[in-house]
Design a protein around this motif. Structure first.
Motif: not given
Length: 554
Positions: A332-335, A329-330, A340, A553, A18-21
């Motif tokens: 879209r990757h973090r829930s 960006h964050h 999300r 996206s 649950n961390q953005s790349p």
């Protein structure tokens, strides 16, 4: 004894859940639809292949790392050598030099002058927006060089070697960091020194003195309180000549190879812009050459300042864009709470609101840059008003924008491993540099009062969008009433400047942006259906489409 290296004994490192790349290895230009459309609208479509190549280079992980390294290792001043001799040199980290070489290679310091063509200033502004997303401190010497050439090229007699020595090296796309006489170098950069400790923005109160030395040369004695990029090869400075405040060209080295009498006192410990050196300096009968007539220093330097103000607006647009894409960006990757972040309705409102602000900033910055590409009287009159208006509004909007974008990342955005603190620290500099808010608004009012030409040009520009949105039409009609009485303008100059910028942004979006973007902007910024913070767009806004347009996206 076990000789197995520790690295091979350690357990494999797994990606944190649950961390953005990291946002890297992407093409900054290919991902920015609004910038692409603004470039084409400004008549600079010929530059797109180069912009795409530049955007790919800037998005590489190793390029992004250079920006971080240059800011974590700020410049160091060396006033003397170990024998006690004056040195007056600033040492930069290798990352700074690598970034300077990248920017010079892209022509950010001179391309519209060295390779003039239709859309050249707009194409450079687009490249500047891309570059500014990676590193901002190195933009300062490139901006000053770009702006200085506008003045020096009009005064080729300001220095005997200007035409055959200086200008070719200023036009060259070679970054030559050596501290050496100009004839020994393959490229050159120009800085400037205007403000003094007792006057600040009131440069007419400068006390530095310039004594005629014959042959167009002068000896300058005095100081400058802010002397940005002190390792440039020469500087445009203001000093009091017998005929009044005058602009001068002051080189670091003289024709005989000796160093000019320019003494660096200290470097400023600044809030941001930390990769770039800003110094206090003293002149001890430093040799300089007059640029323009005596007593016309402000008028001479103002042409340069207009180009630096253009870059303040453009650079602020760059920082907005980078803060925005980091936030999306964050998200879209973090829930959180089972979805999300980008799927959360309230977060969508925040991100869409930031996206509208960023696209409007890009549109306004590129429209301003295109005005510098055109010679028509309409464009000249418009840029007299639009330059300070865009500089004021876009720079003012950046600080709250950066804070809101940082909040999307939460604690991850607040730590120095993120680019967000650097963006936040950088946010105020463009608003302060080259004239703070009140100075900009007073310049807008002066332009409005100058024979009415700029006001006519403004409303001609706005009329091109008439009928496209009723809210914009009503806003423009109200603005026309508010500007009708010149005597009542100054006390409300900030309000009027803000409304001028908003009207122009609205008109640009109505004419050129997708319907959902224009409607979202007009409903919030022009109709007033908007709160005091980002994330207060009205219900019914096309949140998802606005976000997906901003950062498609993958």
């Amino acid at each position: 004894m076990d000789q197995t290296p520790w690295s091979s004994m350690a357990a494999p490192v797994e990606a944190s859940p649950n961390q953005s790349p990291p946002l890297q290895d992407y093409n900054l230009y290919a991902a920015d639809l609004a910038l692409q459309e603004a470039v084409r609208g400004a008549g600079a479509a010929w530059a797109e292949a180069g912009l795409a190549e530049f955007g790919a280079t800037l998005g590489r992980a190793e390029t992004i790392a250079l920006g971080a390294a240059a800011n974590r290792n700020p410049p160091v001043l060396h006033t003397h050598d170990r024998f006690g001799n004056r040195r007056d040199e600033v040492e930069f980290h290798p990352a700074y030099h690598a970034l300077m070489a990248l920017g010079f290679g892209a022509g950010l310091h001179s391309s519209p002058w060295a390779e003039p063509r239709a859309g050249a200033h707009a194409a450079r502004a687009a490249a500047y927006i891309l570059y500014g997303q990676v590193e901002n401190g190195t933009q300062c010497p490139m901006t000053m060089t770009y702006a200085s050439i506008a003045v020096l090229a009009k005064h080729p007699d300001s220095l005997p070697a200007m035409t055959d020595v200086w200008l070719p090296r200023l036009y060259a796309r070679n970054y030559d960091p050596r501290f050496a006489p100009i004839r020994d170098k393959t490229g050159a950069s120009i800085g400037m020194g205007m403000t003094e400790k007792q006057g600040g923005s009131d440069v007419r109160s400068n006390t530095s003195r310039a004594e005629p030395a014959g042959g167009g040369a002068y000896r300058i004695t005095g100081h400058k309180w802010f002397f940005s990029a002190p390792m440039c090869d020469a500087f445009l400075v203001l000093a009091q000549a017998p005929g009044g405040l005058t602009c001068f060209f002051l080189p670091r080295h003289l024709d005989d190879g000796s160093r000019n009498a320019l003494r660096l006192v200290r470097l400023k410990d600044k809030l941001g812009n930390r990769s770039n050196a800003s110094a206090e300096v003293e002149f001890e009968r430093a040799l300089a050459w007059r640029v323009g007539d005596e007593g016309r220093g402000v008028a001479t330097i103002l042409e340069m300042v207009n180009y630096t103000r253009l870059d303040c607006a453009t650079g602020s647009s760059a920082l907005m864009r980078q803060a925005l894409v980091q936030a999306i960006h964050h998200a879209r990757h973090r829930s959180a709470f089972g979805r999300r972040l980008v799927e959360q309705p309230l977060m969508r409102n925040v991100l869409a609101d930031l996206a509208l602000e960023s696209e409007a900033a890009t549109a306004l910055a590129l429209r301003l840059a295109s005005a510098y590409d055109r010679a028509e009287e309409h464009e000249r009159a418009l840029r007299r008003l639009l330059t300070p208006a865009a500089k004021y509004w876009l720079c003012k909007r950046l600080a709250p924008f950066a804070q809101e974008a940082m909040e999307v990342l939460g604690g991850n955005g607040y730590v120095e491993d993120s680019i967000m603190p650097r963006i936040y620290r950088e946010a105020p500099v463009n608003s302060i540099w080259e004239g703070s808010g009140n100075v900009m608004c007073l310049d807008v009012m002066r332009a409005a009062n100058r024979n009415g030409e700029s006001v006519v040009a403004l409303f001609d520009e706005l009329d091109a969008a008439r009928g496209g949105d009723a809210r914009l039409d009503a806003f423009v009609a109200a603005l026309k009433r508010e500007l009708a009485d010149p005597a009542a303008r100054e006390p409300v100059a900030r309000r009027l400047t803000e409304r001028i910028a908003l009207a122009l942004q609205g008109a640009l979006l109505v004419r050129h942006a997708p319907k959902e973007v224009a409607e979202g902007f007009c409903a919030s910024r022009l109709q007033g259906d908007w709160g005091g913070c980002f994330g207060t767009l009205p219900a019914g806004t096309a949140f998802a489409r606005i976000i997906d347009r901003t950062w498609p996206s993958t």
